[in-house]
Scaffold this motif. Sequence first.
Motif, PDB file in Angstrom:
ATOM      1  N   GLY A 128     -26.771  -7.831  27.850  1.00  0.00           N
ATOM      2  CA  GLY A 128     -26.732  -8.122  29.352  1.00  0.00           C
ATOM      3  C   GLY A 128     -25.879  -9.488  29.481  1.00  0.00           C
ATOM      4  N   THR A 129     -26.014 -10.341  28.517  1.00  0.00           N
ATOM      5  CA  THR A 129     -25.142 -11.753  28.586  1.00  0.00           C
ATOM      6  C   THR A 129     -23.847 -11.508  28.747  1.00  0.00           C
ATOM      7  OG1 THR A 129     -25.140 -12.122  26.370  1.00  0.00           O
ATOM      8  CG2 THR A 129     -27.234 -12.800  27.364  1.00  0.00           C
TER       9      THR A 129
ATOM     10  N   GLY B 173     -30.932 -10.718  30.582  1.00  0.00           N
ATOM     11  CA  GLY B 173     -29.645 -11.374  29.961  1.00  0.00           C
ATOM     12  C   GLY B 173     -28.469 -11.504  30.746  1.00  0.00           C
TER      13      GLY B 173
ATOM     14  N   PHE C  22     -31.107  -7.513  25.416  1.00  0.00           N
ATOM     15  CA  PHE C  22     -30.889  -8.733  26.030  1.00  0.00           C
ATOM     16  C   PHE C  22     -29.593  -9.625  26.058  1.00  0.00           C
ATOM     17  CE2 PHE C  22     -30.882 -13.620  26.120  1.00  0.00           C
ATOM     18  CZ  PHE C  22     -31.371 -13.694  27.098  1.00  0.00           C
ATOM     19  N   ALA C  23     -29.092  -9.480  24.647  1.00  0.00           N
ATOM     20  CA  ALA C  23     -27.748  -9.829  24.460  1.00  0.00           C
ATOM     21  C   ALA C  23     -26.506  -9.255  24.997  1.00  0.00           C
ATOM     22  CB  ALA C  23     -27.512 -10.016  22.876  1.00  0.00           C
TER      23      ALA C  23
ATOM     24  N   GLY D  24     -26.729 -14.885  31.387  1.00  0.00           N
ATOM     25  CA  GLY D  24     -25.294 -14.905  31.053  1.00  0.00           C
ATOM     26  C   GLY D  24     -24.353 -15.354  32.224  1.00  0.00           C
TER      27      GLY D  24
ATOM     28  N   LEU E 152     -35.323  -6.545  30.005  1.00  0.00           N
ATOM     29  CA  LEU E 152     -34.570  -7.637  29.167  1.00  0.00           C
ATOM     30  C   LEU E 152     -33.101  -7.693  29.279  1.00  0.00           C
ATOM     31  CD1 LEU E 152     -36.543  -7.608  25.856  1.00  0.00           C
ATOM     32  CD2 LEU E 152     -36.614  -9.168  27.527  1.00  0.00           C
ATOM     33  N   PHE E 153     -32.382  -6.435  29.733  1.00  0.00           N
ATOM     34  CA  PHE E 153     -31.006  -6.537  29.829  1.00  0.00           C
ATOM     35  C   PHE E 153     -30.706  -6.959  31.050  1.00  0.00           C
ATOM     36  CE2 PHE E 153     -27.478  -4.216  32.188  1.00  0.00           C
ATOM     37  CZ  PHE E 153     -26.415  -4.471  31.342  1.00  0.00           C
TER      38      PHE E 153
END
Length: 380
Positions: A295-296, A243, A292-293, A247, A239-240
């Motif tokens: 990674g953005t 992201g 995940f966030a 991003g 998920l990273f």
Amino acid sequence: MLALGVGGFSIGTGEFVIMGLLPEVARDMGVSIPQAGHVISAYALGVVVGAPVLAVLAAHWGRRALLMALMAVYALGNFASALAPDFASLAVLRLVSGLPHGTYFGVAALVAAALAQPGQRARAVGLVMLGLTSATLVGVPIAATLGEHFGWRAAFAFVGIIAVAAVILVRRWVPAMPPSRNTSPLRELGALGRRQVWFTLGIGAIGFGGMFAVFSYIKPTLIEVAGMPQPLVPFALSLFGLGMVAGNLAGARMADKALMPAVGKLLAWSIVVMVMFVPAAHHPLTAALATFALGTLVAIGPALQIRLMDVAGDAQTLAAALNHSAFNAANALGAWLGGMAITAGLGWTSTAWVGALLGLGGVAMFAWALASERAARRRQ
């Protein structure tokens, strides 16, 4: 753009795969896992040193020829790493492998921006960076699987093969682009005399450090704080990577619409993500979403790359290459400060507070850059 992205894919795979293979490297080389981690630092040092040095020395080179040469060196460095007879030689070879990293991305960004449609420079740079971010989703898992089944040396051999493919694709698809007539090593060094270049590098080195402060310790945070079962950790890490891809694409579009406002908004977003990470880290589901966030936050990369091009004047190659030196400085700074907070007994989630403070530092640097630019305009 695909040919340039394949080079980024190779570099991204080579940079990140070693982090998951440290136990195998340590066992094979007869060192501890913390000692094996020094090869990561050696690679980062190669990036920081290689970006400015190679950009200056290769100022007279045509850009396609330079891209091919850089990827050839990267391929050789990884093939040699796969054959390293002892730990000391492996560390030296990882440093050598890191030397082309920053210059490749800097020159590739210049080529992509030159080939882009009007108003789409950041998106073109984002496509080059997509190779790096997608490596965390595809390249690293493949290389890690090869490393687990055939030994860590197979992972580096795989990276070398991708780099060779990138050389071929660049030769086939990237048009020959001679350097500017006025380009010279001395003129490239002129970038270091421009205040806005230093401001932009400072924004990246400080403001981007928060992501590394948290991600460097994400695995124990997910297990110890969120209570995530270990078999699910790779899913959270994917998920990273997702992201990062999202991003990167979103940040590039924002930068094309309004460059400096995009930088300010993305710095603010990094602070929001850090503050949200602290409570989110206490439950497996919310911790996965927070990963995940996290990674953005790479979204700021294309914006800072374009900003460096805009403020570098005639010293385009050096300034563009230094962007990745700044990001690797952020890597070192964030991981170091996050580790200090954990060692001080503040807990795994303290890394997010460190990240928030670094985000505030990035905002301060951003505000200083804007004030300096306004003052310069008034004096004109």
